[in-house]
Design a protein around this motif. Structure first.
Motif, mmCIF file in Angstrom:
data_model
loop_
_atom_site.group_PDB
_atom_site.id
_atom_site.type_symbol
_atom_site.label_atom_id
_atom_site.label_comp_id
_atom_site.label_asym_id
_atom_site.label_seq_id
_atom_site.Cartn_x
_atom_site.Cartn_y
_atom_site.Cartn_z
ATOM 1 N N PHE A 180 3.982 1.899 0.891
ATOM 2 C CA PHE A 180 3.359 0.908 0.013
ATOM 3 C C PHE A 180 2.256 0.164 0.773
ATOM 4 C CE2 PHE A 180 2.872 -3.054 -2.151
ATOM 5 C CZ PHE A 180 3.184 -2.822 -3.472
ATOM 6 N N GLU A 212 -0.863 2.460 1.292
ATOM 7 C CA GLU A 212 -1.675 2.663 0.094
ATOM 8 C C GLU A 212 -2.324 1.358 -0.362
ATOM 9 O OE1 GLU A 212 -0.051 4.945 -3.121
ATOM 10 O OE2 GLU A 212 0.162 6.717 -1.853
ATOM 11 N N GLY A 213 -1.643 0.242 -0.168
ATOM 12 C CA GLY A 213 -2.210 -1.048 -0.535
ATOM 13 C C GLY A 213 -3.332 -1.488 0.392
ATOM 14 N N VAL A 238 -2.120 1.458 -4.899
ATOM 15 C CA VAL A 238 -0.758 1.965 -4.770
ATOM 16 C C VAL A 238 -0.467 2.886 -5.960
ATOM 17 C CG1 VAL A 238 1.677 1.325 -4.689
ATOM 18 C CG2 VAL A 238 -0.014 -0.046 -3.471
ATOM 19 N N SER A 239 -0.119 4.117 -5.659
ATOM 20 C CA SER A 239 0.154 5.114 -6.707
ATOM 21 C C SER A 239 1.456 4.795 -7.438
ATOM 22 C CB SER A 239 0.250 6.510 -6.087
ATOM 23 O OG SER A 239 1.387 6.588 -5.238
ATOM 24 N N VAL A 294 4.454 5.903 -5.268
ATOM 25 C CA VAL A 294 4.813 5.001 -4.171
ATOM 26 C C VAL A 294 5.427 3.719 -4.732
ATOM 27 C CG1 VAL A 294 3.828 3.561 -2.328
ATOM 28 C CG2 VAL A 294 3.262 5.991 -2.467
ATOM 29 N N TRP A 295 4.884 3.215 -5.847
ATOM 30 C CA TRP A 295 5.461 2.019 -6.469
ATOM 31 C C TRP A 295 6.909 2.288 -6.900
ATOM 32 C CZ3 TRP A 295 3.823 -2.981 -7.123
ATOM 33 C CH2 TRP A 295 4.633 -3.774 -7.937
#
Length: 157
Positions: free
Chosen positions: A93, A96-97, A107-108, A111-112
């Motif tokens: 997370f 990606e963030g 964030v995809s 992943v979330w």
């Protein structure tokens, strides 16, 4: 090495940062585990190349009992076996963030959803704010070339 700007001596910076840093202090009381917070802060800072934050969060984590092995493996967490599934979800997370320009989507959903399996809504809120906060702090320090190496655990808490 001297910083380009002394945030503590500058009245404009001091006034703004007083409020900004209170958000960081509030995160310490959030329900996201303290170890996870330090690992996430460290990983975001590694990605951004913020030496002063890497110094700070490595030392804070060590002072809180984090092992040298885990701290040294944060940069390569995907291949490391020393992190829990929840910590791995938080580190994914955080990456990606932080790499929003690289991923273009932030964030995809995947992943979330993985993070949501391990953290409740309050913890997810803390994770979102922590990643955002660390990215902002990293930029404040990088832009002004704040030097690293002298941080003492607890110095800013």
């Amino acid at each position: 090495m001297d910083a380009r700007l002394n945030y503590f001596a500058n009245p404009t910076a001091g006034k703004a940062l007083k409020y900004f840093m209170s958000a960081g202090k509030a995160l310490k009381d959030a329900p996201l585990p303290a170890a996870t917070q330090e690992l996430v802060a460290l990983r975001v800072s590694q990605i951004n190349g913020c030496a002063v934050c890497i110094d700070m969060h490595t030392k804070e984590a060590a002072a809180a009992g984090e092992t040298a092995v885990r701290l040294n493996l944060v940069a390569a967490w995907r291949e490391a076996t020393v992190f829990t599934e929840a910590e791995r979800a938080a580190l994914a997370f955080a990456e990606e963030g932080t790499r929003v320009a690289d991923a273009a989507t932030g964030v995809s959903d995947e992943v979330w959803a993985h993070a949501a399996k391990h953290y409740d809504e309050d913890q997810l809120a803390a994770l979102v704010i922590l990643v955002s906060f660390m990215n902002a702090v990293n930029r404040l320090n990088i832009i002004t070339q704040q030097p690293a190496g002298d941080y003492q655990p607890g110095q800013f808490h």
